[in-house]
Design a protein around this motif. Structure first.
Motif, short mmCIF file in Angstrom:
data_model
loop_
_atom_site.label_atom_id
_atom_site.label_comp_id
_atom_site.label_asym_id
_atom_site.label_seq_id
_atom_site.Cartn_x
_atom_site.Cartn_y
_atom_site.Cartn_z
N ARG A 230 49.44 35.03 42.85
CA ARG A 230 49.89 36.56 43.02
C ARG A 230 49.93 37.05 42.19
N GLY A 231 50.48 36.85 41.46
CA GLY A 231 50.41 37.88 40.77
C GLY A 231 51.95 38.23 40.41
N ILE A 232 52.27 39.49 39.82
CA ILE A 232 53.16 39.73 39.59
C ILE A 232 53.84 41.16 40.59
N SER A 233 51.94 41.89 40.81
CA SER A 233 52.86 42.63 42.15
C SER A 233 52.09 41.99 43.29
N ASN A 234 51.50 41.34 43.19
CA ASN A 234 51.14 40.15 44.68
C ASN A 234 49.56 41.10 44.75
N PHE A 235 49.12 41.46 43.63
CA PHE A 235 47.54 41.97 43.66
C PHE A 235 46.50 41.13 42.98
N SER A 236 47.08 39.81 42.39
CA SER A 236 45.94 38.64 41.72
C SER A 236 44.21 38.70 42.79
N GLY A 237 43.69 38.76 42.32
CA GLY A 237 41.95 38.17 42.13
C GLY A 237 41.01 39.05 42.64
N GLU A 238 41.20 40.50 41.19
CA GLU A 238 40.60 41.47 42.10
C GLU A 238 38.85 41.24 40.86
N VAL A 239 38.79 40.04 40.89
CA VAL A 239 37.57 39.57 40.05
C VAL A 239 36.41 40.60 40.30
N GLY A 240 36.45 41.32 41.70
CA GLY A 240 35.01 41.68 41.07
C GLY A 240 35.13 42.86 41.01
N HIS A 241 36.02 43.62 40.33
CA HIS A 241 35.71 44.51 39.42
C HIS A 241 35.58 44.10 37.58
N MET A 242 35.68 43.42 37.09
CA MET A 242 35.34 41.98 36.20
C MET A 242 34.04 42.31 35.50
N THR A 243 33.92 43.75 34.54
CA THR A 243 33.35 44.24 34.25
C THR A 243 31.97 42.91 33.32
N VAL A 244 30.95 43.12 34.42
CA VAL A 244 30.05 41.77 33.64
C VAL A 244 28.73 42.85 32.56
N SER A 245 28.40 44.37 32.98
CA SER A 245 27.79 44.91 32.40
C SER A 245 28.07 46.11 32.06
N GLU A 246 28.03 46.04 30.56
CA GLU A 246 28.35 48.04 30.38
C GLU A 246 28.26 49.16 30.48
N ASN A 247 26.51 48.79 31.14
CA ASN A 247 26.19 50.50 31.10
C ASN A 247 25.45 50.20 32.55
N GLY A 248 26.53 49.24 33.28
CA GLY A 248 25.96 48.54 34.98
C GLY A 248 26.37 49.72 36.17
N PRO A 249 25.72 49.70 36.82
CA PRO A 249 26.67 50.74 37.98
C PRO A 249 27.28 51.26 38.21
N LEU A 250 27.93 52.73 38.70
CA LEU A 250 29.19 52.67 39.11
C LEU A 250 29.70 51.83 40.69
N ARG A 256 32.38 51.26 35.27
CA ARG A 256 30.56 50.42 35.34
C ARG A 256 30.33 49.21 35.27
N GLY A 257 29.37 48.65 35.90
CA GLY A 257 29.47 47.20 35.72
C GLY A 257 29.87 46.24 36.00
N CYS A 258 30.42 46.42 37.45
CA CYS A 258 31.84 45.48 37.82
C CYS A 258 31.13 44.79 38.89
N TRP A 259 30.75 43.61 38.41
CA TRP A 259 30.94 42.66 38.61
C TRP A 259 29.89 42.58 40.27
N GLU A 260 31.17 43.22 41.28
CA GLU A 260 30.64 43.51 42.68
C GLU A 260 29.18 44.15 42.63
#
Length: 399
Positions: A230-250, A256-260
């Protein structure tokens, strides 16, 4: 000298172990339980008698004899009570009624035309009442309710933020408890999906897995050593906001460039709308079904869109494999319906971008439970809580 309270605690712990052993290894005899747990036969016999009296365990007749009298076999009474699991989605509510082993009795989907908290909670109340009336007669009735939410849920079960619903600081548990009791569990929908697949689906044999929920956004639930991380604040798992493209879509998060922004259902439908100049594609909840039908009929544009999405999925999965080295990755939620079309480009990208030693023992699968993963995982939470107290008495808690 032993304190009486300690003795009662030990008895309760042993009773829980006996019940869990019956649930996991049924059918089995009292002697089997004693041998498995290392408890003496008299203790096991006494605890089993109490479980039978509370209607959580039943006798089903004689088993195979090993030379003496045939042993009486025991079964967990999965129909002693029922639970309700609800998946709050952006466009609708999906709910199901299950027995104490997670077998689905009834299910229902209702549109969520107004996603405001007041309207959604009113619809949830109606769903709970409808499903409760469909529950078969049982000693304990509805033992509890679990709800999966597409957002951040803190340690006190408060929905801190659910951007796709427009919710902030909503105490759903408190709003429902006065009407439906205290055994109500609220969790992130991907966490619930991970639990569902671990208990009943593709992850049954995996101790370490990542469940990726791909719908309007992307989230994940992570099982480590058989337990939800769960992580320290119960908020683990937000992988959709992992950056996969530095200048990707907002992204809606401000980066910018979040996986989702590249690999979610919404991203896929947004690209479809741009390609076909169809402004309704991004918002039409049937858009994915239409796109998949076109792809399976051989439409080159639809196939190209899904291939692109599969590649974007593979990039993010490679990051997760390289960082976490999981035993199993399960792809769930609505985009799992496109598994046959996404698999080849997704796996090709994953294998080409992940470290070979990390990928060697990692398996990737699509959710066995389909769109039920979250609701089934949510329903399991009140069941686990209910069965954690083996001293329950047969008194209905049905709404």
């Amino acid at each position: 000298m032993k304190i009486t309270g300690d003795q009662q605690l030990i008895k309760k712990m042993n009773k829980t172990l006996v019940l869990d052993t019956i649930r996991q290894r049924q059918p089995l005899s009292r002697a089997d339980i004693a041998a498995t747990l290392g408890l003496n036969k008299a203790t096991v016999s006494s605890l089993v008698s109490e479980l039978i009296e509370s209607q959580l365990v039943t006798e089903i007749g004689p088993g195979e004899s090993s030379g003496g009298r045939k042993p009486t076999l025991l079964l967990f009474n999965r129909g002693a009570g029922y639970a309700i699991g609800i998946d709050i989605r952006v466009n609708d509510l999906f709910a199901l009624l299950v027995d104490l082993e997670g077998n689905v009795i009834r299910e229902r989907t209702v549109p969520l035309e107004d996603s405001s908290p007041d309207h959604a909670i009113d619809q949830i109340r109606k769903m709970i009442h409808w499903l409760s009336k469909k529950a078969p007669e049982s000693p304990y009735g509805i033992v509890g309710i679990g709800i999966g939410v597409p957002g951040l849920v803190d340690e006190k079960s408060r929905i801190v933020s659910a951007p796709n619903l427009g919710w902030n600081n909503v105490a759903v548990q408190n709003l429902l408890a006065s009407e439906f009791g205290e055994n109500i569990h609220i969790d992130n929908e991907a966490n619930a999906g991970a639990i569902g697949e671990k208990l009943y689906g593709a992850g049954r044999d995996a101790a370490n897995l990542i469940y990726i929920s791909i719908g309007v956004g992307i989230g994940s639930g992570m099982i480590v050593g058989g337990e939800l991380y769960r992580g320290i604040s119960n908020f683990s798992g937000e992988v959709g906001h992992m950056t996969v493209s530095e200048n990707g879509p907002l992204c809606r998060c401000g980066n910018r460039g979040c996986w989702e922004t590249l690999a979610s259902e919404k991203a896929l439908l947004d690209r479809a709308a741009q390609r076909w100049k169809d402004s309704s594609a991004a918002s039409d909840e049937e858009g994915l079904d239409r796109l998949l039908n076109l792809a399976r009929a051989g439409d080159p544009d639809a196939l190209s869109l899904l291939e692109e999405t599969g590649k974007h999925l593979g990039v993010g999965l490679a990051n997760l494999v390289n960082i976490l080295n999981p035993e199993l990755i399960v792809i769930g939620n609505r985009l799992s319906m496109a598994g046959d079309l996404l698999q080849e480009p997704m796996l090709h990208t994953l294998e080409s971008r992940s470290l070979s030693y990390h990928m060697k023992k990692t398996q990737v699968a699509f959710a066995e439970l389909g769109i039920r993963s979250t609701a089934l995982g949510a329903a399991s939470m009140p069941i686990t809580s209910f069965l954690a107290d083996p001293d329950v008495t047969s008194q209905k808690t049905q709404p």
